[in-house]
Scaffold this active site. Sequence first.
Site, short mmCIF file in Angstrom:
data_model
loop_
_atom_site.label_atom_id
_atom_site.label_comp_id
_atom_site.label_asym_id
_atom_site.label_seq_id
_atom_site.Cartn_x
_atom_site.Cartn_y
_atom_site.Cartn_z
N HIS A 170 0.85 -1.20 0.00
CA HIS A 170 0.00 0.00 0.00
C HIS A 170 0.88 1.25 0.00
O HIS A 170 2.11 1.16 0.17
CB HIS A 170 -0.95 0.01 1.21
CG HIS A 170 -0.27 -0.22 2.51
ND1 HIS A 170 -0.38 -1.39 3.22
CD2 HIS A 170 0.57 0.56 3.20
CE1 HIS A 170 0.35 -1.31 4.30
NE2 HIS A 170 0.94 -0.15 4.33
C1 T46 Z 1 3.09 0.53 6.84
C2 T46 Z 1 3.69 -0.77 7.21
C3 T46 Z 1 5.16 -0.68 7.50
C4 T46 Z 1 -4.43 -0.36 13.21
O1 T46 Z 1 -5.52 -0.58 13.73
N1 T46 Z 1 -3.65 0.66 13.66
C5 T46 Z 1 -2.43 0.95 13.12
O2 T46 Z 1 -1.76 1.91 13.56
C6 T46 Z 1 -1.97 0.13 12.04
C7 T46 Z 1 -0.62 0.44 11.39
C8 T46 Z 1 -2.75 -0.90 11.60
N2 T46 Z 1 -3.94 -1.15 12.21
C9 T46 Z 1 -4.73 -2.32 11.77
C10 T46 Z 1 -5.27 -2.27 10.35
C11 T46 Z 1 -5.32 -3.72 9.95
O3 T46 Z 1 -6.54 -4.29 10.40
O4 T46 Z 1 -3.86 -3.47 11.80
C12 T46 Z 1 -4.18 -4.36 10.76
C13 T46 Z 1 -2.95 -4.68 9.91
O5 T46 Z 1 -2.57 -3.49 9.20
P1 T46 Z 1 -1.88 -3.52 7.76
O6 T46 Z 1 -2.43 -4.63 6.95
O7 T46 Z 1 -1.96 -2.15 7.18
O8 T46 Z 1 -0.36 -3.88 8.16
P2 T46 Z 1 0.95 -3.83 7.28
O9 T46 Z 1 2.03 -4.45 8.08
O10 T46 Z 1 0.73 -4.36 5.92
O11 T46 Z 1 1.27 -2.25 7.11
C14 T46 Z 1 1.64 -1.49 8.24
C15 T46 Z 1 1.04 -0.09 8.15
O12 T46 Z 1 -0.37 -0.19 7.95
C16 T46 Z 1 1.64 0.72 7.03
O13 T46 Z 1 1.32 2.07 7.21
O14 T46 Z 1 3.74 1.38 6.26
O15 T46 Z 1 3.05 -1.40 8.32
#
Ligand code: T46
Length: 139
Positions: free
Chosen positions: A51
């Site tokens: 993303h």
């Molecule tokens: C990024 C990379 C390095 C939250 O509720 N609060 C938060 O602060 C974050 C970051 C995520 N979430 C929830 C949203 C999803 O349900 O945690 C779940 C997993 O998030 P996501 O699929 O976006 O995780 P990554 O590891 O793919 O990405 C994250 C960050 O979202 C992103 O900004 O740069 O880590």
Amino acid sequence: MLEDCCAFELTTHVDSRGSLTVFEAGKEHWFPIRRVYYLHSIPEHASRGGHAHKQLKQIIIAISGSFDLVLDDGTARKTFEMRGPSYGVYVCPMTWRDMKNFSDDAVCLVLASELYDESDYYRQYDEFLAAVNRGGRSA
Ligand code: T46
């Protein structure tokens, strides 16, 4: 722009008891930090990211283990090999990121400029590219 994203060394104090690495506002910073989170317990072969953010600025650090961070601004792509806790990468807005090749012990620390906001994400690459081609503006 990809050239606005950069890797940097954090100050590390080493003595016979081990090492202490500092991230201090006013020195190694690009923005006030409003949120801290970390990725851990990542299964073998898992990838994360996939993303881009419209406004969010982040600093990414492998505080344990290693992984590869691939950044893409829609025209160029660069891989950062995250291999140590004294090394950070500043990720600017409108940069697609993929994270892969996590070691068993990898812990990824993220320092973020804003609170969590799902509306700040592009989670579809074609939508991200369309926004890049509009000059970074949201639809
Ligand atoms: C990024 C990379 C390095 C939250 O509720 N609060 C938060 O602060 C974050 C970051 C995520 N979430 C929830 C949203 C999803 O349900 O945690 C779940 C997993 O998030 P996501 O699929 O976006 O995780 P990554 O590891 O793919 O990405 C994250 C960050 O979202 C992103 O900004 O740069 O880590």
